[in-house]
Write a protein that holds these residues in place. Structure first.
Motif, PDB file in Angstrom:
ATOM      1  N   ASN A 140       4.137   5.792  -5.475  1.00  0.00           N
ATOM      2  CA  ASN A 140       4.233   5.979  -6.917  1.00  0.00           C
ATOM      3  C   ASN A 140       3.232   7.024  -7.240  1.00  0.00           C
ATOM      4  O   ASN A 140       3.305   7.683  -8.360  1.00  0.00           O
ATOM      5  N   VAL A 141       2.064   6.875  -6.624  1.00  0.00           N
ATOM      6  CA  VAL A 141       1.019   8.151  -7.113  1.00  0.00           C
ATOM      7  C   VAL A 141       1.650   9.505  -6.776  1.00  0.00           C
ATOM      8  O   VAL A 141       1.485  10.337  -7.791  1.00  0.00           O
ATOM      9  N   LEU A 142       2.419   9.617  -5.792  1.00  0.00           N
ATOM     10  CA  LEU A 142       2.998  11.057  -5.442  1.00  0.00           C
ATOM     11  C   LEU A 142       4.182  11.370  -6.634  1.00  0.00           C
ATOM     12  O   LEU A 142       4.317  12.419  -7.073  1.00  0.00           O
ATOM     13  N   ARG A 143       4.893  10.193  -6.635  1.00  0.00           N
ATOM     14  CA  ARG A 143       6.143  10.263  -7.555  1.00  0.00           C
ATOM     15  C   ARG A 143       5.361  10.554  -9.272  1.00  0.00           C
ATOM     16  O   ARG A 143       6.091  11.465  -9.961  1.00  0.00           O
ATOM     17  N   VAL A 161       0.879  -1.267  -0.031  1.00  0.00           N
ATOM     18  CA  VAL A 161      -0.118  -0.001   0.010  1.00  0.00           C
ATOM     19  C   VAL A 161       0.920   1.253  -0.051  1.00  0.00           C
ATOM     20  O   VAL A 161       0.655   2.293  -0.819  1.00  0.00           O
ATOM     21  N   GLU A 162       1.804   1.287   0.729  1.00  0.00           N
ATOM     22  CA  GLU A 162       2.659   2.463   0.883  1.00  0.00           C
ATOM     23  C   GLU A 162       3.418   2.619  -0.562  1.00  0.00           C
ATOM     24  O   GLU A 162       3.664   3.844  -0.730  1.00  0.00           O
ATOM     25  N   GLN A 163       3.711   1.636  -0.902  1.00  0.00           N
ATOM     26  CA  GLN A 163       4.360   1.657  -2.437  1.00  0.00           C
ATOM     27  C   GLN A 163       3.533   2.283  -3.267  1.00  0.00           C
ATOM     28  O   GLN A 163       3.997   3.337  -4.032  1.00  0.00           O
ATOM     29  N   CYS A 164       2.522   1.690  -3.272  1.00  0.00           N
ATOM     30  CA  CYS A 164       1.473   2.238  -4.239  1.00  0.00           C
ATOM     31  C   CYS A 164       1.190   3.840  -4.435  1.00  0.00           C
ATOM     32  O   CYS A 164       1.002   4.475  -5.161  1.00  0.00           O
ATOM     33  N   LEU A 165       1.025   4.131  -2.821  1.00  0.00           N
ATOM     34  CA  LEU A 165       0.747   5.792  -2.537  1.00  0.00           C
ATOM     35  C   LEU A 165       2.028   6.712  -2.895  1.00  0.00           C
ATOM     36  O   LEU A 165       1.793   7.472  -3.557  1.00  0.00           O
ATOM     37  N   ALA A 180      -0.984   5.219 -15.509  1.00  0.00           N
ATOM     38  CA  ALA A 180       0.024   4.452 -14.381  1.00  0.00           C
ATOM     39  C   ALA A 180      -0.524   4.804 -13.013  1.00  0.00           C
ATOM     40  O   ALA A 180      -0.573   4.214 -11.909  1.00  0.00           O
ATOM     41  N   GLN A 181      -0.694   6.217 -12.937  1.00  0.00           N
ATOM     42  CA  GLN A 181      -1.017   6.751 -11.532  1.00  0.00           C
ATOM     43  C   GLN A 181      -2.331   6.402 -10.912  1.00  0.00           C
ATOM     44  O   GLN A 181      -2.516   5.767  -9.907  1.00  0.00           O
ATOM     45  N   GLY A 182      -3.107   6.184 -12.163  1.00  0.00           N
ATOM     46  CA  GLY A 182      -4.562   5.660 -11.805  1.00  0.00           C
ATOM     47  C   GLY A 182      -4.482   4.335 -11.171  1.00  0.00           C
ATOM     48  O   GLY A 182      -5.248   3.612 -10.258  1.00  0.00           O
ATOM     49  N   GLU A 183      -3.636   3.365 -11.761  1.00  0.00           N
ATOM     50  CA  GLU A 183      -3.551   2.010 -11.422  1.00  0.00           C
ATOM     51  C   GLU A 183      -2.933   2.020 -10.130  1.00  0.00           C
ATOM     52  O   GLU A 183      -3.158   0.990  -9.348  1.00  0.00           O
ATOM     53  N   SER A 184      -1.794   2.628  -9.820  1.00  0.00           N
ATOM     54  CA  SER A 184      -1.367   2.744  -8.571  1.00  0.00           C
ATOM     55  C   SER A 184      -2.415   3.142  -7.273  1.00  0.00           C
ATOM     56  O   SER A 184      -2.356   2.617  -6.356  1.00  0.00           O
ATOM     57  N   ARG A 185      -3.304   4.207  -7.817  1.00  0.00           N
ATOM     58  CA  ARG A 185      -4.357   4.382  -6.884  1.00  0.00           C
ATOM     59  C   ARG A 185      -5.117   3.307  -6.513  1.00  0.00           C
ATOM     60  O   ARG A 185      -5.607   2.993  -5.427  1.00  0.00           O
ATOM     61  N   GLU A 196       3.226  12.141  -9.998  1.00  0.00           N
ATOM     62  CA  GLU A 196       2.623  13.429 -10.099  1.00  0.00           C
ATOM     63  C   GLU A 196       3.503  14.412 -10.939  1.00  0.00           C
ATOM     64  O   GLU A 196       3.383  15.294 -11.523  1.00  0.00           O
ATOM     65  N   ASN A 197       4.675  14.445 -10.030  1.00  0.00           N
ATOM     66  CA  ASN A 197       5.995  14.991 -10.738  1.00  0.00           C
ATOM     67  C   ASN A 197       6.236  14.713 -12.105  1.00  0.00           C
ATOM     68  O   ASN A 197       6.640  15.313 -12.707  1.00  0.00           O
ATOM     69  N   TYR A 198       6.224  13.274 -12.510  1.00  0.00           N
ATOM     70  CA  TYR A 198       6.392  13.083 -13.987  1.00  0.00           C
ATOM     71  C   TYR A 198       5.372  13.557 -14.944  1.00  0.00           C
ATOM     72  O   TYR A 198       5.745  13.844 -15.935  1.00  0.00           O
ATOM     73  N   ILE A 199       3.984  13.569 -14.293  1.00  0.00           N
ATOM     74  CA  ILE A 199       3.170  14.320 -15.074  1.00  0.00           C
ATOM     75  C   ILE A 199       3.430  15.524 -15.621  1.00  0.00           C
ATOM     76  O   ILE A 199       3.402  16.162 -16.528  1.00  0.00           O
ATOM     77  N   ALA A 200       3.660  16.427 -14.474  1.00  0.00           N
ATOM     78  CA  ALA A 200       4.066  17.904 -14.608  1.00  0.00           C
ATOM     79  C   ALA A 200       5.247  17.890 -15.543  1.00  0.00           C
ATOM     80  O   ALA A 200       5.187  18.903 -16.377  1.00  0.00           O
ATOM     81  N   ASP A 201       6.347  17.121 -15.251  1.00  0.00           N
ATOM     82  CA  ASP A 201       7.703  17.110 -16.319  1.00  0.00           C
ATOM     83  C   ASP A 201       7.152  17.036 -17.643  1.00  0.00           C
ATOM     84  O   ASP A 201       7.541  17.652 -18.691  1.00  0.00           O
TER      85      ASP A 201
END
Length: 78
Positions: A31-34, A25-29, A57-62, A36-41
């Motif tokens: 990934n969601v945060l990380r 669960v922690e790794q999935c969350l 990918a973020q949606g799958e991690s969520r 977000e930065n990749y999307i912005a880049d």
């Protein structure tokens, strides 16, 4: 008993299977945060295709995090 066949919760105080689920669960969350930065880049670079890929990918991690949290709720309540 072979180490691969036993839980080592005696060291952590948490059964491996529960610890593994918490870690997942922690790794999935994380990934969601990380992501977000990749999307912005990708958006700053004008690469909508890559931003869309990272959003999916973020949606799958969520989804993984939510499923893991539900699994934890059931396991820890019982």
């Amino acid at each position: 008993m072979d180490r691969t066949q036993q839980e080592t919760g005696g060291v952590t105080g948490t059964l491996d299977k529960d610890y593994n689920l918490i870690w997942f669960v922690e790794q999935c969350l994380s990934n969601v945060l990380r992501l977000e930065n990749y999307i912005a880049d990708a958006e700053r670079a004008g690469d909508g295709e890559l931003a869309g890929f990272f959003r999916r990918a973020q949606g799958e991690s969520r989804k993984g995090a939510e499923q893991g949290k539900e699994f934890l709720r059931r396991r820890l309540a019982g």
